[in-house]
Design a protein around this motif. Structure first.
Motif, PDB file in Angstrom:
ATOM      1  N   GLY A   1       0.704  -0.911   0.061  1.00  0.00           N
ATOM      2  CA  GLY A   1       0.116   0.070   0.067  1.00  0.00           C
ATOM      3  C   GLY A   1       0.716   1.218   0.233  1.00  0.00           C
ATOM      4  O   GLY A   1       0.455   2.129  -0.680  1.00  0.00           O
ATOM      5  N   LEU A   2       1.987   1.093   0.967  1.00  0.00           N
ATOM      6  CA  LEU A   2       2.937   2.371   0.865  1.00  0.00           C
ATOM      7  C   LEU A   2       3.716   2.596  -0.471  1.00  0.00           C
ATOM      8  O   LEU A   2       3.605   3.682  -1.063  1.00  0.00           O
ATOM      9  CB  LEU A   2       3.861   2.242   1.824  1.00  0.00           C
ATOM     10  N   ARG A   3       3.942   1.592  -1.370  1.00  0.00           N
ATOM     11  CA  ARG A   3       4.565   1.540  -2.697  1.00  0.00           C
ATOM     12  C   ARG A   3       3.268   2.135  -3.682  1.00  0.00           C
ATOM     13  O   ARG A   3       3.754   2.680  -4.839  1.00  0.00           O
ATOM     14  CB  ARG A   3       4.933   0.442  -3.232  1.00  0.00           C
ATOM     15  N   ARG A   4       2.111   2.017  -3.326  1.00  0.00           N
ATOM     16  CA  ARG A   4       1.030   2.407  -4.556  1.00  0.00           C
ATOM     17  C   ARG A   4       0.253   3.641  -3.972  1.00  0.00           C
ATOM     18  O   ARG A   4      -1.010   3.737  -4.286  1.00  0.00           O
ATOM     19  CB  ARG A   4      -0.021   1.151  -4.610  1.00  0.00           C
ATOM     20  N   ARG A   5       0.943   4.558  -3.180  1.00  0.00           N
ATOM     21  CA  ARG A   5       0.321   5.595  -2.632  1.00  0.00           C
ATOM     22  C   ARG A   5       0.280   6.714  -3.454  1.00  0.00           C
ATOM     23  O   ARG A   5      -0.183   7.868  -3.176  1.00  0.00           O
ATOM     24  CB  ARG A   5       0.985   6.076  -1.145  1.00  0.00           C
ATOM     25  N   GLY A   6       0.307   6.655  -4.843  1.00  0.00           N
ATOM     26  CA  GLY A   6       0.082   7.684  -5.854  1.00  0.00           C
ATOM     27  C   GLY A   6      -1.328   8.102  -6.033  1.00  0.00           C
ATOM     28  O   GLY A   6      -2.086   7.488  -5.584  1.00  0.00           O
ATOM     29  N   SER A   7      -1.604   9.285  -6.392  1.00  0.00           N
ATOM     30  CA  SER A   7      -2.969   9.753  -6.455  1.00  0.00           C
ATOM     31  C   SER A   7      -3.864   9.025  -7.435  1.00  0.00           C
ATOM     32  O   SER A   7      -4.959   8.925  -7.442  1.00  0.00           O
ATOM     33  CB  SER A   7      -2.748  11.384  -6.753  1.00  0.00           C
ATOM     34  N   GLU A   8      -3.068   8.323  -8.616  1.00  0.00           N
ATOM     35  CA  GLU A   8      -3.835   7.615  -9.334  1.00  0.00           C
ATOM     36  C   GLU A   8      -4.423   6.304  -9.020  1.00  0.00           C
ATOM     37  O   GLU A   8      -5.585   5.793  -9.438  1.00  0.00           O
ATOM     38  CB  GLU A   8      -2.762   7.198 -10.416  1.00  0.00           C
ATOM     39  N   LEU A   9      -3.835   5.748  -7.763  1.00  0.00           N
ATOM     40  CA  LEU A   9      -4.534   4.577  -7.236  1.00  0.00           C
ATOM     41  C   LEU A   9      -5.265   5.063  -5.759  1.00  0.00           C
ATOM     42  O   LEU A   9      -5.341   4.282  -4.834  1.00  0.00           O
ATOM     43  CB  LEU A   9      -3.366   3.809  -6.746  1.00  0.00           C
ATOM     44  N   GLY A  10      -5.652   6.228  -5.657  1.00  0.00           N
ATOM     45  CA  GLY A  10      -6.697   6.646  -4.639  1.00  0.00           C
ATOM     46  C   GLY A  10      -5.851   6.551  -3.261  1.00  0.00           C
ATOM     47  O   GLY A  10      -6.554   6.566  -2.168  1.00  0.00           O
ATOM     48  N   LYS A  11      -4.456   7.011  -3.290  1.00  0.00           N
ATOM     49  CA  LYS A  11      -3.702   6.995  -2.146  1.00  0.00           C
ATOM     50  C   LYS A  11      -3.821   5.658  -1.095  1.00  0.00           C
ATOM     51  O   LYS A  11      -3.003   5.731  -0.188  1.00  0.00           O
ATOM     52  CB  LYS A  11      -4.452   8.163  -1.165  1.00  0.00           C
ATOM     53  N   GLN A  12      -4.566   4.801  -1.641  1.00  0.00           N
ATOM     54  CA  GLN A  12      -4.446   3.419  -0.996  1.00  0.00           C
ATOM     55  C   GLN A  12      -4.717   3.238   0.785  1.00  0.00           C
ATOM     56  O   GLN A  12      -4.173   2.271   1.504  1.00  0.00           O
ATOM     57  CB  GLN A  12      -3.015   2.798  -0.990  1.00  0.00           C
ATOM     58  N   TRP A  13      -5.389   4.416   1.064  1.00  0.00           N
ATOM     59  CA  TRP A  13      -5.668   4.384   2.630  1.00  0.00           C
ATOM     60  C   TRP A  13      -6.339   3.256   3.171  1.00  0.00           C
ATOM     61  O   TRP A  13      -5.944   2.565   4.144  1.00  0.00           O
ATOM     62  CB  TRP A  13      -6.217   5.719   2.909  1.00  0.00           C
ATOM     63  N   PRO A  14      -7.403   2.809   2.408  1.00  0.00           N
ATOM     64  CA  PRO A  14      -8.044   1.672   2.938  1.00  0.00           C
ATOM     65  C   PRO A  14      -7.322   0.457   3.113  1.00  0.00           C
ATOM     66  O   PRO A  14      -7.152  -0.550   4.180  1.00  0.00           O
ATOM     67  CB  PRO A  14      -9.261   1.307   1.876  1.00  0.00           C
ATOM     68  N   MET A  15      -6.265   0.306   2.164  1.00  0.00           N
ATOM     69  CA  MET A  15      -5.295  -1.000   2.305  1.00  0.00           C
ATOM     70  C   MET A  15      -4.238  -0.757   3.294  1.00  0.00           C
ATOM     71  O   MET A  15      -3.953  -1.863   3.819  1.00  0.00           O
ATOM     72  CB  MET A  15      -4.802  -1.136   0.704  1.00  0.00           C
ATOM     73  N   LEU A  16      -3.895   0.449   3.402  1.00  0.00           N
ATOM     74  CA  LEU A  16      -2.862   0.707   4.482  1.00  0.00           C
ATOM     75  C   LEU A  16      -3.493   0.517   5.942  1.00  0.00           C
ATOM     76  O   LEU A  16      -2.830  -0.331   6.592  1.00  0.00           O
ATOM     77  CB  LEU A  16      -2.495   2.277   4.499  1.00  0.00           C
ATOM     78  N   ILE A  17      -4.595   0.879   5.974  1.00  0.00           N
ATOM     79  CA  ILE A  17      -5.303   0.492   7.349  1.00  0.00           C
ATOM     80  C   ILE A  17      -5.730  -0.985   7.559  1.00  0.00           C
ATOM     81  O   ILE A  17      -5.438  -1.570   8.716  1.00  0.00           O
ATOM     82  CB  ILE A  17      -6.677   1.461   7.349  1.00  0.00           C
ATOM     83  N   ALA A  18      -6.279  -1.480   6.455  1.00  0.00           N
ATOM     84  CA  ALA A  18      -6.302  -3.026   6.580  1.00  0.00           C
ATOM     85  C   ALA A  18      -5.080  -3.765   6.679  1.00  0.00           C
ATOM     86  O   ALA A  18      -5.139  -4.638   7.665  1.00  0.00           O
ATOM     87  CB  ALA A  18      -7.194  -3.336   5.192  1.00  0.00           C
ATOM     88  N   GLY A  19      -4.071  -3.388   6.113  1.00  0.00           N
ATOM     89  CA  GLY A  19      -2.811  -3.976   6.559  1.00  0.00           C
ATOM     90  C   GLY A  19      -2.280  -3.855   7.891  1.00  0.00           C
ATOM     91  O   GLY A  19      -1.962  -4.978   8.511  1.00  0.00           O
ATOM     92  N   GLY A  20      -2.485  -2.594   8.283  1.00  0.00           N
ATOM     93  CA  GLY A  20      -1.977  -2.571   9.720  1.00  0.00           C
ATOM     94  C   GLY A  20      -2.766  -3.213  10.561  1.00  0.00           C
ATOM     95  O   GLY A  20      -2.221  -3.881  11.643  1.00  0.00           O
ATOM     96  N   LEU A  21      -4.187  -3.010  10.555  1.00  0.00           N
ATOM     97  CA  LEU A  21      -5.212  -3.740  11.114  1.00  0.00           C
ATOM     98  C   LEU A  21      -4.772  -5.421  11.160  1.00  0.00           C
ATOM     99  O   LEU A  21      -5.184  -6.151  12.164  1.00  0.00           O
ATOM    100  CB  LEU A  21      -6.465  -3.455  11.046  1.00  0.00           C
ATOM    101  N   SER A  22      -4.430  -5.912  10.071  1.00  0.00           N
ATOM    102  CA  SER A  22      -4.194  -7.368   9.940  1.00  0.00           C
ATOM    103  C   SER A  22      -2.943  -7.764  10.703  1.00  0.00           C
ATOM    104  O   SER A  22      -3.070  -8.781  11.322  1.00  0.00           O
ATOM    105  CB  SER A  22      -4.140  -7.728   8.407  1.00  0.00           C
ATOM    106  N   PHE A  23      -2.180  -6.877  10.713  1.00  0.00           N
ATOM    107  CA  PHE A  23      -0.998  -7.198  11.394  1.00  0.00           C
ATOM    108  C   PHE A  23      -1.277  -7.361  12.797  1.00  0.00           C
ATOM    109  O   PHE A  23      -0.630  -8.093  13.569  1.00  0.00           O
ATOM    110  CB  PHE A  23       0.241  -6.156  11.267  1.00  0.00           C
TER     111      PHE A  23
END
Length: 201
Positions: free
Chosen positions: A129-151
Motif C-alpha cells: 500500500g505504501l508503494r502504491r500511494r500515488g494519486s492515481e491509485l486513490g492513496k491506498q488508505w483503505p489498504m494501508l489501514i487494512a494491512g495495519g489492522l491485519s498485522f
C-alpha cells in the motif's frame, strides 16, 4: 559528450498504470472484498465445532488471498511490487496447507496459524500500500489501514491461541473487516478513474 543527471526523486516516483490495468485492479479489489464478506458469513455459521467443513473454509481463505495475489501480480508494472505480491502468494499458499494441518489439532492450533499468516500478510499489504500511494491509485488508505489492522489482529490471535478459551469466531470479524476495506478501495479506484478520464481526453 554530455552526461544527463537523473533526478532520484523522478526515479523513485510511482510508475503510472495503464487504464486497463487500473480497471483490472478495481475489479480484483471488488471481487476480493465481496468474496471475503461471503466467506465470513459462511464461517460464522460453521466455525463451532471445528469439523471438516470449518477446516475446509479455513484452508480456502488463504487460498483466496493467494489467487488474488497471483492475479494482481500479472497487472503490476513495477518489479518491487511484483516481488511483494509474489511473496504474498507463496505465503498464503503455505498458510492454506498449514491451516489444513493445524485444524486437526484443534482450535488453538488453527487460531495460532491463522494469526501468524494474518500478521505477515498484513505487513506485506502495508508495504504494498505504501508503494502504491500515488494519486492515481486513490492513496491506498483503505489498504494501508487494512494491512495495519491485519498485522495487529494476527498478533492478537497468536496471543489468544495460548489463552484459556481460544475461539475462531473472531475470524469472521477479521474477514468482514478486510472485505469492507477492499470494497472501499475499489470504490476509490472507480472514483479516481472517472477523474482521470477527462484529463486524458
Amino acid at each position: 559528450m554530455t552526461t544527463t543527471r537523473l533526478n532520484p526523486i523522478v526515479l523513485a516516483a510511482p510508475m503510472s498504470l495503464r487504464p486497463a490495468n487500473r480497471s483490472s485492479l478495481l475489479r480484483l479489489y471488488l471481487i476480493r472484498g465481496l468474496v471475503a464478506v461471503a466467506w465470513a458469513a459462511a464461517f460464522a455459521k460453521v466455525h463451532d465445532p471445528l469439523d471438516a467443513l470449518a477446516i475446509t473454509l479455513l484452508v480456502i481463505y488463504p487460498l483466496i488471498d493467494a489467487v488474488s495475489s497471483l492475479i494482481d501480480y500479472r497487472t503490476m508494472p513495477r518489479d518491487a511490487e511484483r516481488r511483494i505480491t509474489a511473496f504474498n502468494a507463496v505465503l498464503s499458499t503455505v498458510a492454506a496447507i498449514a491451516m489444513g494441518a493445524a485444524g486437526s489439532f484443534g482450535v488453538a492450533a488453527a487460531l495460532a496459524v491463522f494469526g501468524a499468516w494474518a500478521a505477515i500478510a498484513g505487513a506485506a499489504q502495508l508495504v504494498l500500500g505504501l508503494r502504491r500511494r500515488g494519486s492515481e491509485l486513490g492513496k491506498q488508505w483503505p489498504m494501508l489501514i487494512a494491512g495495519g489492522l491485519s498485522f495487529l489482529a494476527g498478533i492478537s490471535y497468536g496471543i489468544r491461541a495460548f489463552g484459556d478459551k481460544p475461539s475462531l469466531a473472531v475470524l469472521s470479524v477479521y474477514a468482514t473487516g478486510g472485505g469492507v476495506f477492499f470494497i472501499v478501495q475499489a470504490g476509490l479506484l472507480a472514483w479516481r478513474s472517472r477523474q482521470w478520464r477527462p484529463a486524458a481526453n
